[in-house]
Enzyme design. Structure first.
Site, PDB file in Angstrom:
ATOM      1  N   ALA A  59       0.812  -1.221   0.000  1.00 17.22           N
ATOM      2  CA  ALA A  59       0.000   0.000   0.000  1.00 17.22           C
ATOM      3  C   ALA A  59       0.840   1.262   0.000  1.00 17.22           C
ATOM      4  O   ALA A  59       0.497   2.248  -0.656  1.00 17.22           O
ATOM      5  CB  ALA A  59      -0.932   0.004   1.216  1.00 17.22           C
ATOM      6  N   GLU A  60       1.946   1.242   0.730  1.00 14.69           N
ATOM      7  CA  GLU A  60       2.758   2.455   0.885  1.00 14.69           C
ATOM      8  C   GLU A  60       3.600   2.767  -0.349  1.00 14.69           C
ATOM      9  O   GLU A  60       3.723   3.918  -0.741  1.00 14.69           O
ATOM     10  CB  GLU A  60       3.674   2.329   2.109  1.00 14.69           C
ATOM     11  N   SER A  61       4.230   1.734  -0.921  1.00 13.82           N
ATOM     12  CA  SER A  61       5.203   2.024  -1.982  1.00 13.82           C
ATOM     13  C   SER A  61       5.198   1.031  -3.133  1.00 13.82           C
ATOM     14  O   SER A  61       5.986   1.178  -4.061  1.00 13.82           O
ATOM     15  CB  SER A  61       6.609   2.026  -1.386  1.00 13.82           C
TER      16      SER A  61
END
Length: 114
Positions: free
Chosen positions: A25-27
């Site tokens: 989700a983040e990167s």
């Protein structure tokens, strides 16, 4: 990335299980990812990087180690509640405490579901 996650969390712990989707989700696993707030695969904010002793947020090993340490800290803070832990990773622990759970932010609600 999963090898790094396993290395720092152990194969059977909640932080490892929750770290892989957080990285996605983040990167999306991009070690050089930059957002307006975070850096690296787990998008650590500068203050969090400093607290978790991450000197190079773009080093995936350091970043994942710091991110897992932070998740473990949040798990303790939220008494093992994984939903609140993930929400706090996204919106910050103060927001989760303020709202007594997942904050009413659309981004955070989608993040927790993912």
């Amino acid at each position: 990335m999963n090898g790094y996650v396993d290395r720092f969390s152990g194969r059977t712990t909640s932080p490892g299980a929750s770290s892989t989707p957080i990285i996605k989700a983040e990167s999306n696993g991009q070690r050089k990812a930059v957002s307006r707030r975070g850096r690296g695969v787990m998008q650590l904010m500068p203050f969090t990087s400093k607290r978790m002793r991450v000197s190079d947020p773009f080093d995936p090993i350091e970043n994942i180690e710091g991110g897992i340490k932070y998740i473990k800290e949040l798990l303790v803070s939220f008494e093992g509640n994984l939903t609140n832990t993930v929400a706090a990773y996204n919106a910050g622990p103060a927001a989760v405490r303020k709202y007594g759970g997942v904050p009413p932010y659309q981004e955070t609600r989608l993040y927790v579901r993912a």
